[in-house]
Design an enzyme around this catalytic site. Structure first.
Site, PDB file in Angstrom:
ATOM      1  N   ASP A  88      -6.146 -14.682 -25.442  1.00  0.00           N
ATOM      2  CA  ASP A  88      -5.790 -16.073 -25.153  1.00  0.00           C
ATOM      3  C   ASP A  88      -7.037 -16.845 -24.751  1.00  0.00           C
ATOM      4  O   ASP A  88      -8.092 -16.260 -24.488  1.00  0.00           O
ATOM      5  CB  ASP A  88      -4.727 -16.117 -24.049  1.00  0.00           C
ATOM      6  CG  ASP A  88      -5.190 -15.417 -22.786  1.00  0.00           C
ATOM      7  OD1 ASP A  88      -6.123 -15.910 -22.147  1.00  0.00           O
ATOM      8  OD2 ASP A  88      -4.615 -14.355 -22.437  1.00  0.00           O
ATOM      9  N   GLU A 101     -21.475   9.602 -45.411  1.00  0.00           N
ATOM     10  CA  GLU A 101     -20.723   8.644 -44.584  1.00  0.00           C
ATOM     11  C   GLU A 101     -21.676   7.805 -43.718  1.00  0.00           C
ATOM     12  O   GLU A 101     -21.500   6.609 -43.552  1.00  0.00           O
ATOM     13  CB  GLU A 101     -19.722   9.393 -43.691  1.00  0.00           C
ATOM     14  CG  GLU A 101     -18.537   9.940 -44.474  1.00  0.00           C
ATOM     15  CD  GLU A 101     -17.660  10.889 -43.654  1.00  0.00           C
ATOM     16  OE1 GLU A 101     -16.467  11.005 -43.990  1.00  0.00           O
ATOM     17  OE2 GLU A 101     -18.167  11.522 -42.703  1.00  0.00           O
TER      18      GLU A 101
END
Ligand code: DGJ
Length: 719
Positions: free
Chosen positions: A531, A605
C-alpha cells in the site's frame, strides 16, 4: 496547474492539463460537488447543480417552516463532504459523537486559503514534492464544536488529486470520532465497471472487473493491515474502457491499516465513493484542543483508460510518495537466502551462499529470517533481536560479503513476538490479546502492541544496537500475520488498530532518520501490506511468496494497475517449472533479484542468470524502474501475458511476451504502445529496424509454435 476561487459564485476550481475538479459553497454554507473529469476550463457549470424544483422545507431555529431558497436538499445534491444524521443516507464521511450523544455531523464553510506547496502530515506518511499547490478549507460542524481542515493538493500536470482532512476539537468536552474517512466523492452517474484487486497469500492482487450495481460494494480490510485479501485501490471506469481509452477514476489510500473503500449507487443513480479508515473497531477520543489527522486519500482521473490510471499512479508513487533518496538510482542485483535454506543455515553454509551468489552476479546479499535469538524454527525468538551467536558469525558473513564486493542486508519482523522468546518471558504484556483468554496464534506468533510507546522504544533500541554494531545496507521488514485480538492493550480499544499503525510508522520514521543510507524493502507474508503507506518508507515491497513464474504473471500484472514495477519485489527462484532464463524475464518486470541455493546451480544455469543480470544492468533502471508501463495482453483474459516498459525519453523499450498453454502456429501480432511513431527502433526479436509507427500498428510478430510456457523478451533501441 491552477487552483482558483471565484467569489461571485463561491466556486472552487482545481485544474491542470489532466483534469478539472469543481465544487462550490451553497447558500447554506455547505460544499456541493459539481464536476470531476476532463479539463473544462471556465465552462459555466450552474446547470450541473441538481437544483430540482420540488423543494423541501425545513424548520428554522426560530420555529418557522421555511423553504430551502436554492432548492438545496442534502439528500439529492452531490456532496463534497457527505454529512451524517441528516437526510443524506448514502454514506457519511465523518461520524462524530458529541456531548449528549449528538451524532449529526455537517460541516459548513468558514474560510479558505490557496498556497504553493504541500504540508507534511505529522504522524502519517503523505505525498510530497515540488510544483504542488494546495487548497485548504476550514469548516465548522453545525452540530458541535469541531473544526474540519479539508485540503486538496495537485502536483503539476499529474492526473491525481490528493485529499486530506483533520478534525480539531474546538469545544471544551471530549468528542469521539467514530468514522474518519479521507474522502467522499459523488459522481452523477452509475454506469461504471468497478475493478478491484483481491487475493490471498501467494495469490495477491488478482484483478476483478464487474459492472457496478445498485447498492453498496465495499472493498475492506479488518485484518489490521491493508491485507492480501483486499487492496486499498479500486477503479471505476466506463463500461467500454480499455487500457487506452475511456474515462476512469481511481482511488487509493496512503495508509497500511484497516480500510474501507466503498462505492454506493443510490436511488438517484448517483455513485458515492467513500475511502478511509475502516470504522469497525474504531472510535477515537479527542480531548479539547486535540486534532485527529486523517490519512491521505488519492483520486486519479484518466481519459486514457486503465493504462492512463496506472501511469499516473506510478509517477505519483515514484515522484511524490517514496522518500528514500536512492529510490531512483540503479539498484544492486539482490540475492536473498530465504528460498535457498529457510532457517536451516550456519556460518559455513552462508559463507558458501555468499561466494556462490557473488559468482552469479549478486551485488547485495540478504540474510533473511533465522539469524537472531534461537531461531531454528519459526516457533521461537521473534522479539529477541540479538545475533544467534552459536549459529551465525554475523560479522564474518558481512565482512565476506563486503570482500566479495556485495552489500549486506538483513531481515527483521519488528512488530511480532513469539511466546517462546526472552522478550515475551519478561514482557508478556507487550503482546496483544488478553492473557486471561485463549489467544489466536498465527505462524506461532502474537502481535506486538506497537500502539504503546515503550514497545516501539524497545524495538528502536534493540534494532539500533544491531544496526550500530554491524555494517548493514538494507533491511527487509516483514509482518507475517494478521491482527487478531485487539484487547489487552493499555490503549483504549477503539484506538488500538489505528495506533498500532501509527506506532509502526513512527518506528520506521525514527530508524530511517537515524540510518538514512539503509534501503528498506517491505514485506508481509509476501505482499500482504502492499500500500501507499508502506511505500512511503519502503521503496520496494516483496510482491508475493509465490515465485512460480506462471502465477507471478498474474500477480505482477494485477499489482501493476496501482503500483510501479520499481516497487514490486520479484526474484528468480528455484521453482522448477521452467528455465532460469524464462523466470528471469518475468522477474525483470519487477525490482529483480535472485533467491535459491546458489551452490546447487549448474554452470549452464549460472550462465542463464548472468545473462539476465546483464539485461538488468543495461536497461532496467532507465526502462523499467523509471519508465512508463504499458499492459498489452492480460493473463486474466487469455493465454498470453504481454507488457512493455518504455524509457521516459522513448529511446528504449523492453517487451515481455509469455503464453501459458501450448499453442500451434497462428497469427499472433502484439501491437506495442508508448513508442515515438517517428523514431526508428531496432528490435532483438527479428533483428530488424522499424519506426515506432510500425511497432504500434503492425506489432511484433510472435507467430510461432508455442510450447507450454514460452517466453520472449524483446529489447527495442532507437537505431
Ligand atoms: C515471509 C516472507 O514473505 C518471506 O520472503 C520470508 O522473508 C519469510 N517471511 C521469513 O520468515
Amino acid at each position: 496547474m491552477a487552483i482558483t476561487y471565484n467569489a461571485e459564485n463561491a466556486l472552487f476550481r482545481i485544474e491542470n492539463a489532466r483534469f478539472s475538479y469543481v465544487f462550490f459553497v451553497n447558500s447554506k454554507g455547505v460544499l456541493q460537488h459539481l464536476y470531476f473529469g476532463k479539463p473544462i476550463g471556465e465552462t459555466d457549470l450552474s446547470s450541473a447543480d441538481l437544483g430540482w424544483d420540488w423543494s423541501k422545507t425545513y424548520l428554522s431555529a426560530d420555529g418557522a417552516e421555511k423553504i430551502y431558497e436554492d432548492n438545496y436538499y442534502n439528500d439529492r445534491s452531490m456532496a463534497e463532504v457527505p454529512s451524517h444524521g441528516l437526510m443524506d443516507k448514502s454514506g457519511a464521511q465523518f461520524v462524530i459523537e458529541k456531548s449528549g450523544g449528538v451524532t449529526a455531523t455537517s460541516f459548513v464553510y468558514k474560510k479558505h486559503r490557496i498556497y504553493d506547496g504541500k504540508p507534511k502530515l505529522s504522524a502519517l506518511p503523505s505525498t510530497h514534492g515540488d510544483d504542488a499547490q494546495t487548497l485548504e478549507i476550514t469548516l465548522d460542524d453545525v452540530y458541535g464544536n469541531e473544526r474540519l481542515l479539508l485540503s486538496y493538493t495537485v502536483y503539476g500536470d499529474l492526473g491525481a488529486l490528493i485529499r486530506n482532512a483533520s478534525i480539531i476539537n474546538c469545544g471544551k468536552t471530549e468528542i469521539r470520532v467514530k468514522r474518519a474517512y479521507s474522502l467522499g466523492l459523488d459522481l452523477p452517474r452509475s454506469d461504471f465497471d468497478l475493478m478491484h484487486f483481491h487475493g490471498d497469500w501467494c495469490l495477491e492482487r488478482f484483478a476483478e472487473r464487474k459492472p457496478l450495481a445498485n447498492g453498496r460494494f465495499t472493498v475492506e480490510s479488518t485484518m489490521g493491515r491493508s491485507s492480501h485479501e483486499k487492496n486499498p485501490f479500486a477503479v471505476l471506469c466506463d463500461r467500454h474502457a480499455t487500457e487506452d481509452t475511456g474515462e476512469a477514476y481511481a482511488f487509493s489510500f496512503v495508509y497500511s491499516g484497516n480500510f474501507t473503500l466503498a462505492a454506493n449507487v443510490d436511488k438517484w443513480r448517483r455513485t458515492r465513493v467513500l475511502l478511509g479508515i475502516c470504522d469497525e473497531d474504531f472510535s477515537f477520543a479527542l480531548g479539547s484542543g486535540e486534532t485527529f489527522e486523517v490519512p491521505e486519500g488519492v483520486l486519479v482521473y484518466s481519459d486514457r483508460g486503465l493504462g492512463g490510471v496506472s501511469r499516473t499512479m506510478h509517477d505519483l508513487v515514484r515522484n511524490n510518495l517514496i522518500t528514500h533518496k536512492k529510490a531512483k538510482a540503479a539498484r544492486p542485483v539482490l540475492f536473498n537466502s530465504w528460498e535457498g535454506c529457510y532457517l536451516d543455515f550456519d556460518t559455513q553454509s552462508i559463507l558458501a551462499y555468499a561466494e556462490n551468489a557473488a559468482k552469479i552476479g549478486a551485488e547485495l546479499f540478504v540474510l533473511d529470517d533465522g539469524w537472531f535469538g534461537k531461531r531454528d524454527t519459526d516457533c521461537s525468538s521473534l522479539g529477541d533481536w540479538f545475533v544467534a551467536d552459536g549459529k551465525i558469525d554475523l560479522k564474518k558473513v558481512i565482512d565476506k560479503c563486503h570482500s566479495l564486493g556485495m552489500k549486506f542486508g538483513i531481515w527483521f519482523e519488528p512488530e511480532m513476538i513469539n511466546p517462546d522468546s526472552d522478550l515475551y518471558r519478561t514482557h508478556p504484556d507487550y503482546a496483544l490479546g488478553d492473557g486471561g483468554y485463549e489467544r489466536t496464534l498465527s505462524r506461532h506468533q502474537l502481535v506486538l502492541d506497537t500502539s504503546r510507546k515503550e514497545v516501539a522504544d524497545r524495538l528502536f533500541k534493540d534494532m539500533s544496537a544491531i544496526l550500530d554494531k554491524y555494517e548493514i545496507d538494507y533491511i527487509k521488514w516483514d509482518h507475517n500475520r494478521n491482527i487478531g485480538e485487539i484487547t489487552g492493550s493499555d490503549t483504549p480499544y477503539g484506538e488500538v488498530c489505528h495506533r498500532l499503525i501509527l506506532g509502526t510508522y513512527s518506528l520506521l520514521d525514527r530508524l530511517q532518520k537515524k540510518y538514512p543510507e539503509i534501503f528498506f524493502e517491505g514485506c508481509a507474508s509476501g505482499g500482504g501490506r502492499f500500500d501507499l503507506g508502506m511505500l512511503y518508507y519502503n521503496p520496494q515491497i516483496w510482491t508475493s511468496d509465490e515465485t512460480d513464474p506462471v502465477q507471478r504473471l498474474f500477480i505482477q500484472y494485477g499489482t501493476s494497475y496501482a503500483y510501479p514495477l520499481s516497487v514490486m519485489g520479484s526474484h528468480i527462484s528455484k521453482n522448477p517449472i521452467t528455465s532460469y532464463t524464462a523466470k528471469g524475464r518475468i522477474a525483470l518486470f519487477g525490482t529483480y533479484g535472485i533467491e535459491m541455493n546458489p551452490c546447487l546451480l549448474s554452470e549452464s544455469e549460472r550462465e542463464e542468470v548472468r545473462e539476465v543480470n546483464e539485461i538488468y544492468k543495461k536497461y532496467h533502471c532507465e526502462v523499467i524502474q523509471n519508465g512508463d508501463l504499458y499492459r498489452l495482453a492480460s493473463p486474466f483474459e487469455g493465454n498470453y501475458t504481454s507488457m512493455m516498459s518504455v524509457s521516459k525519453d522513448k529511446s528504449k523499450a523492453l517487451v515481455l511476451f509469455a503464453n501459458v498453454l501450448k499453442e500451434n502456429n497462428r497469427y499472433r501480432f502484439i501491437k506495442l504502445k508508448g513508442l515515438d511513431p517517428d523514431k526508428r527502433y531496432s528490435n532483438s526479436h527479428d533483428g530488424k529496424i522499424h519506426d515506432g509507427r510500425y511497432y504500434m500498428q503492425i506489432g511484433l510478430n510472435f507467430t510461432a509454435w508455442l510450447e507450454e510456457f514460452t517466453t520472449f523478451l524483446v529489447v527495442l533501441e532507437e537505431a
